[in-house]
Design a protein around this motif. Structure first.
Motif, PDB file in Angstrom:
ATOM      1  N   SER A   2       0.784  -1.186  -0.033  1.00  0.00           N
ATOM      2  CA  SER A   2       0.173   0.031   0.115  1.00  0.00           C
ATOM      3  C   SER A   2       0.835   1.166   0.022  1.00  0.00           C
ATOM      4  O   SER A   2       1.802   1.176   0.665  1.00  0.00           O
ATOM      5  CB  SER A   2      -0.857   0.005   1.051  1.00  0.00           C
ATOM      6  OG  SER A   2      -1.711   1.164   1.342  1.00  0.00           O
ATOM      7  N   PRO A   3       0.339   2.271  -0.717  1.00  0.00           N
ATOM      8  CA  PRO A   3       1.243   3.563  -0.613  1.00  0.00           C
ATOM      9  C   PRO A   3       1.131   4.316   0.812  1.00  0.00           C
ATOM     10  O   PRO A   3       2.063   5.368   0.960  1.00  0.00           O
ATOM     11  CB  PRO A   3       0.668   4.566  -1.702  1.00  0.00           C
ATOM     12  CG  PRO A   3      -0.894   3.805  -1.803  1.00  0.00           C
ATOM     13  CD  PRO A   3      -0.758   2.417  -1.510  1.00  0.00           C
ATOM     14  N   LYS A   4       0.315   3.798   1.495  1.00  0.00           N
ATOM     15  CA  LYS A   4       0.431   4.386   2.949  1.00  0.00           C
ATOM     16  C   LYS A   4       0.334   3.505   3.918  1.00  0.00           C
ATOM     17  O   LYS A   4      -0.202   2.353   3.694  1.00  0.00           O
ATOM     18  CB  LYS A   4      -0.958   5.399   3.164  1.00  0.00           C
ATOM     19  CG  LYS A   4      -0.900   6.325   2.267  1.00  0.00           C
ATOM     20  CD  LYS A   4      -2.253   7.312   2.429  1.00  0.00           C
ATOM     21  CE  LYS A   4      -2.069   8.865   2.580  1.00  0.00           C
ATOM     22  NZ  LYS A   4      -3.181   9.360   2.957  1.00  0.00           N
ATOM     23  N   PRO A   5       0.830   3.877   5.092  1.00  0.00           N
ATOM     24  CA  PRO A   5       0.855   2.653   6.135  1.00  0.00           C
ATOM     25  C   PRO A   5      -0.605   2.371   6.745  1.00  0.00           C
ATOM     26  O   PRO A   5      -1.681   3.267   6.315  1.00  0.00           O
ATOM     27  CB  PRO A   5       1.506   3.316   7.412  1.00  0.00           C
ATOM     28  CG  PRO A   5       2.363   4.532   6.719  1.00  0.00           C
ATOM     29  CD  PRO A   5       1.599   4.813   5.305  1.00  0.00           C
ATOM     30  N   PRO A  10       1.895   6.792  10.984  1.00  0.00           N
ATOM     31  CA  PRO A  10       2.910   7.615  10.166  1.00  0.00           C
ATOM     32  C   PRO A  10       3.575   6.965   9.487  1.00  0.00           C
ATOM     33  O   PRO A  10       3.862   5.875   9.648  1.00  0.00           O
ATOM     34  CB  PRO A  10       3.304   8.683  11.517  1.00  0.00           C
ATOM     35  CG  PRO A  10       3.439   7.802  12.564  1.00  0.00           C
ATOM     36  CD  PRO A  10       2.292   6.804  12.421  1.00  0.00           C
ATOM     37  N   VAL A  11       4.214   7.668   8.252  1.00  0.00           N
ATOM     38  CA  VAL A  11       5.395   6.950   7.483  1.00  0.00           C
ATOM     39  C   VAL A  11       6.711   6.815   8.233  1.00  0.00           C
ATOM     40  O   VAL A  11       7.356   6.059   7.917  1.00  0.00           O
ATOM     41  CB  VAL A  11       5.466   7.763   6.107  1.00  0.00           C
ATOM     42  CG1 VAL A  11       4.591   7.817   5.625  1.00  0.00           C
ATOM     43  CG2 VAL A  11       5.978   8.922   6.421  1.00  0.00           C
ATOM     44  N   TYR A  35       6.734  -2.028   7.333  1.00  0.00           N
ATOM     45  CA  TYR A  35       7.762  -0.972   7.670  1.00  0.00           C
ATOM     46  C   TYR A  35       9.104  -1.517   7.491  1.00  0.00           C
ATOM     47  O   TYR A  35       9.381  -2.810   7.627  1.00  0.00           O
ATOM     48  CB  TYR A  35       7.676  -0.315   8.901  1.00  0.00           C
ATOM     49  CG  TYR A  35       6.540   0.538   9.205  1.00  0.00           C
ATOM     50  CD1 TYR A  35       6.705   1.968   9.137  1.00  0.00           C
ATOM     51  CD2 TYR A  35       5.126  -0.006   9.556  1.00  0.00           C
ATOM     52  CE1 TYR A  35       5.847   2.779   9.330  1.00  0.00           C
ATOM     53  CE2 TYR A  35       4.165   0.997   9.827  1.00  0.00           C
ATOM     54  CZ  TYR A  35       4.552   2.351   9.884  1.00  0.00           C
ATOM     55  OH  TYR A  35       3.443   3.319   9.884  1.00  0.00           O
ATOM     56  N   VAL A  36      10.183  -0.584   7.086  1.00  0.00           N
ATOM     57  CA  VAL A  36      11.477  -1.219   7.121  1.00  0.00           C
ATOM     58  C   VAL A  36      12.245  -0.521   7.913  1.00  0.00           C
ATOM     59  O   VAL A  36      12.095   0.758   8.339  1.00  0.00           O
ATOM     60  CB  VAL A  36      12.224  -0.871   5.614  1.00  0.00           C
ATOM     61  CG1 VAL A  36      11.192  -1.845   4.590  1.00  0.00           C
ATOM     62  CG2 VAL A  36      11.966   0.362   5.259  1.00  0.00           C
ATOM     63  N   LEU A  37      13.320  -0.820   8.481  1.00  0.00           N
ATOM     64  CA  LEU A  37      14.486  -0.487   9.391  1.00  0.00           C
ATOM     65  C   LEU A  37      15.074   0.607   8.834  1.00  0.00           C
ATOM     66  O   LEU A  37      15.501   0.921   7.794  1.00  0.00           O
ATOM     67  CB  LEU A  37      15.458  -1.428  10.105  1.00  0.00           C
ATOM     68  CG  LEU A  37      14.833  -2.726  10.663  1.00  0.00           C
ATOM     69  CD1 LEU A  37      16.073  -3.596  11.126  1.00  0.00           C
ATOM     70  CD2 LEU A  37      14.034  -2.169  11.962  1.00  0.00           C
ATOM     71  N   TYR A  38      15.309   1.748   9.719  1.00  0.00           N
ATOM     72  CA  TYR A  38      15.784   2.975   9.239  1.00  0.00           C
ATOM     73  C   TYR A  38      17.006   3.296  10.146  1.00  0.00           C
ATOM     74  O   TYR A  38      16.786   3.640  11.179  1.00  0.00           O
ATOM     75  CB  TYR A  38      14.919   4.148   9.195  1.00  0.00           C
ATOM     76  CG  TYR A  38      15.613   5.398   8.439  1.00  0.00           C
ATOM     77  CD1 TYR A  38      15.665   5.578   7.324  1.00  0.00           C
ATOM     78  CD2 TYR A  38      15.973   6.504   9.369  1.00  0.00           C
ATOM     79  CE1 TYR A  38      16.132   6.792   6.713  1.00  0.00           C
ATOM     80  CE2 TYR A  38      16.793   7.539   8.750  1.00  0.00           C
ATOM     81  CZ  TYR A  38      16.766   7.929   7.560  1.00  0.00           C
ATOM     82  OH  TYR A  38      17.293   8.918   7.039  1.00  0.00           O
ATOM     83  N   GLY A  39      18.241   3.168   9.602  1.00  0.00           N
ATOM     84  CA  GLY A  39      19.462   3.357  10.565  1.00  0.00           C
ATOM     85  C   GLY A  39      19.486   2.263  11.492  1.00  0.00           C
ATOM     86  O   GLY A  39      18.789   1.186  11.512  1.00  0.00           O
ATOM     87  N   SER A  40      20.537   2.469  12.392  1.00  0.00           N
ATOM     88  CA  SER A  40      20.673   1.373  13.364  1.00  0.00           C
ATOM     89  C   SER A  40      20.103   1.710  14.704  1.00  0.00           C
ATOM     90  O   SER A  40      19.687   3.024  15.029  1.00  0.00           O
ATOM     91  CB  SER A  40      22.373   1.405  13.738  1.00  0.00           C
ATOM     92  OG  SER A  40      23.161   1.208  12.608  1.00  0.00           O
ATOM     93  N   ALA A  55      14.295   3.363  14.488  1.00  0.00           N
ATOM     94  CA  ALA A  55      13.336   4.224  13.486  1.00  0.00           C
ATOM     95  C   ALA A  55      12.973   3.217  12.525  1.00  0.00           C
ATOM     96  O   ALA A  55      13.758   2.296  12.069  1.00  0.00           O
ATOM     97  CB  ALA A  55      14.059   5.264  12.970  1.00  0.00           C
ATOM     98  N   VAL A  56      11.814   3.297  12.163  1.00  0.00           N
ATOM     99  CA  VAL A  56      11.256   2.520  10.947  1.00  0.00           C
ATOM    100  C   VAL A  56      10.673   3.520  10.025  1.00  0.00           C
ATOM    101  O   VAL A  56       9.991   4.434  10.444  1.00  0.00           O
ATOM    102  CB  VAL A  56      10.144   1.444  11.509  1.00  0.00           C
ATOM    103  CG1 VAL A  56      11.042   0.202  12.105  1.00  0.00           C
ATOM    104  CG2 VAL A  56       9.149   1.806  12.032  1.00  0.00           C
ATOM    105  N   VAL A  57      10.584   3.051   8.775  1.00  0.00           N
ATOM    106  CA  VAL A  57      10.111   4.201   7.591  1.00  0.00           C
ATOM    107  C   VAL A  57       9.055   3.259   6.725  1.00  0.00           C
ATOM    108  O   VAL A  57       9.247   2.085   6.515  1.00  0.00           O
ATOM    109  CB  VAL A  57      10.910   4.886   6.952  1.00  0.00           C
ATOM    110  CG1 VAL A  57      11.702   5.683   7.774  1.00  0.00           C
ATOM    111  CG2 VAL A  57      11.898   4.028   6.373  1.00  0.00           C
TER     112      VAL A  57
END
Length: 61
Positions: A2-5, A10-11, A35-40, A55-57
């Motif tokens: 989906s283009p949105k969560p 929130p994204v 969601y995918v992990l963002y950073g460590s 963080a996840v995005v």
């Protein structure tokens, strides 16, 4: 994907909490939603226990 969560989430999300199985489940649930992990992850000791942050995005945002 989906283009949105889902559920008006929130994204970008910063998950925080005591570094325990519950925190790991919350991160795993976010990944299962797409969601995918963002950073460590970050860890800090607050004098009582270790606090984790991850963080996840939402992909494509």
């Amino acid at each position: 994907m989906s283009p949105k969560p889902p559920n008006d989430l929130p994204v970008y999300r910063l998950l925080t909490g005591k570094d325990d199985a519950s925190f790991c489940r919350r991160v795993s649930e976010a990944i299962e939603l797409g969601y995918v992990l963002y950073g460590s992850p970050s860890l800090i000791f607050n004098g009582e226990h270790v606090v984790a942050a991850q963080a996840v995005v939402w992909p494509g945002s």
